[in-house]
Design a protein around this motif. Structure first.
Motif, PDB file in Angstrom:
ATOM      1  N   LYS A 120      36.840  33.712  27.324  1.00  0.00           N
ATOM      2  CA  LYS A 120      35.690  34.603  27.234  1.00  0.00           C
ATOM      3  C   LYS A 120      35.869  35.569  26.062  1.00  0.00           C
ATOM      4  N   HIS A 121      34.749  36.024  25.524  1.00  0.00           N
ATOM      5  CA  HIS A 121      34.790  36.885  24.347  1.00  0.00           C
ATOM      6  C   HIS A 121      35.647  38.125  24.577  1.00  0.00           C
ATOM      7  N   ASN A 122      36.525  38.368  23.610  1.00  0.00           N
ATOM      8  CA  ASN A 122      37.437  39.523  23.593  1.00  0.00           C
ATOM      9  C   ASN A 122      38.563  39.438  24.612  1.00  0.00           C
ATOM     10  N   SER A 123      38.711  38.292  25.294  1.00  0.00           N
ATOM     11  CA  SER A 123      39.841  38.139  26.207  1.00  0.00           C
ATOM     12  C   SER A 123      41.136  38.039  25.414  1.00  0.00           C
ATOM     13  N   LYS A 124      42.196  38.575  25.981  1.00  0.00           N
ATOM     14  CA  LYS A 124      43.511  38.510  25.357  1.00  0.00           C
ATOM     15  C   LYS A 124      44.432  37.544  26.094  1.00  0.00           C
ATOM     16  N   THR A 125      43.895  36.859  27.091  1.00  0.00           N
ATOM     17  CA  THR A 125      44.664  35.910  27.865  1.00  0.00           C
ATOM     18  C   THR A 125      43.724  34.859  28.445  1.00  0.00           C
ATOM     19  N   ALA A 126      44.272  33.667  28.710  1.00  0.00           N
ATOM     20  CA  ALA A 126      43.498  32.636  29.397  1.00  0.00           C
ATOM     21  C   ALA A 126      43.547  32.823  30.908  1.00  0.00           C
ATOM     22  N   PHE A 127      44.459  33.674  31.365  1.00  0.00           N
ATOM     23  CA  PHE A 127      44.659  33.872  32.800  1.00  0.00           C
ATOM     24  C   PHE A 127      44.063  35.215  33.217  1.00  0.00           C
ATOM     25  N   GLY A 128      42.749  35.256  33.320  1.00  0.00           N
ATOM     26  CA  GLY A 128      42.051  36.492  33.607  1.00  0.00           C
ATOM     27  C   GLY A 128      42.229  36.950  35.050  1.00  0.00           C
ATOM     28  N   VAL A 129      42.277  38.260  35.222  1.00  0.00           N
ATOM     29  CA  VAL A 129      42.340  38.857  36.566  1.00  0.00           C
ATOM     30  C   VAL A 129      41.176  39.811  36.791  1.00  0.00           C
TER      31      VAL A 129
END
Length: 261
Positions: A120-129
């Protein structure tokens, strides 16, 4: 009639196994195949059985026959630790290009395998919480009320071209666009700005039909080139990263047909 059918089947069997050579799995990527970042146990087994993959780096020449062209400067990848890739944020059109040399004569369709980093836009990881964080799918839009929509035109488009190398068959003098054999239904469609969808950090697989002597196509030989371009559209809804090692070509090769650096 039965005798004619058996004769035809025997002839086709001979034609499908040139010189009764053995066949073996093979893969080719940009640069040194043996040290590709995404090599796993299966690829390492292929390298061990096919030692010419240790002499597969065609990038270090005056006129490189293999290369990766990113749309922007390479930076640390957020999906794969220690890996460098080029970042394309949402709503930005971009083009990625890989050129790969085949090291064997293919005796099968060719898999165009693409490892993704789609978030997702501006995410810093693929493993979102947290909400609006983590892995995503190209072409997937999520509205503020949670409704999910899929827009075909917001997905990447891939073009795959085969070009002659030093061992090309007679008559193969100009590049041609390869044909996709769809995994579902086995339909045939040109790999010319063909839309596909990518997800998270998984590997996507597109199949390029093994070319034959028809429709301006020619059988491929060791040393021939596969050029792969991925176009990210302006309507892209996610952040995407690709680096040099993200794309490889996998196929069944004919034993004894080897091309090294």
């Amino acid at each position: 009639m039965l005798k004619r059918i058996l004769t035809l089947m025997a002839t086709l069997a001979i034609l499908s196994s040139p010189a009764f050579a053995g066949d073996r799995p093979e893969f080719d990527c940009v640069g040194d195949d043996a040290t590709n970042y995404f090599n796993d146990a299966i690829k390492n087994m292929v390298v061990a059985e096919n030692p010419w993959n240790l002499a597969s780096d065609f990038t270090n020449t005056i006129y490189p026959r293999e290369y990766f062209t990113p749309p922007v400067q390479m930076t640390p990848d957020i999906c794969f630790d220690g890996y460098m890739s080029a970042y394309t944020q949402w709503k930005r059109p971009a083009m990625y290009e890989w050129q790969i040399v085949l090291q064997m004569d293919p005796q099968s369709d060719l898999d165009i395998n693409i490892v993704d980093c789609v978030v997702k836009h501006n995410s810093k990881t693929a493993f979102g919480v947290n909400p609006w964080e983590g892995a995503d799918q190209t072409g997937r839009f999520q509205l503020t009320d949670g409704t999910s929509m899929f827009v075909e035109g917001a997905n990447p488009a891939v073009t795959v071209v085969a070009a002659p190398g030093p061992n090309a068959v007679y008559g193969f003098n100009a590049p041609f666009i390869m044909t996709n054999r769809t995994q579902g239904g086995l339909s045939l469609v040109l790999l010319d700005n063909l839309l596909y969808t990518s997800k998270a950090l998984w590997e996507e697989g597109l199949v390029a039909r093994m070319p034959l002597f028809l429709d301006n196509e020619f059988p491929l030989s060791a040393g021939d080139i596969i050029n792969i371009k991925i176009l990210i559209p302006f309507s892209n809804s996610v952040d995407i990263r690709y680096g040099e090692d993200n794309v490889c070509v996998k196929y069944v090769g004919i034993d004894g047909t080897i091309y090294t650096q």
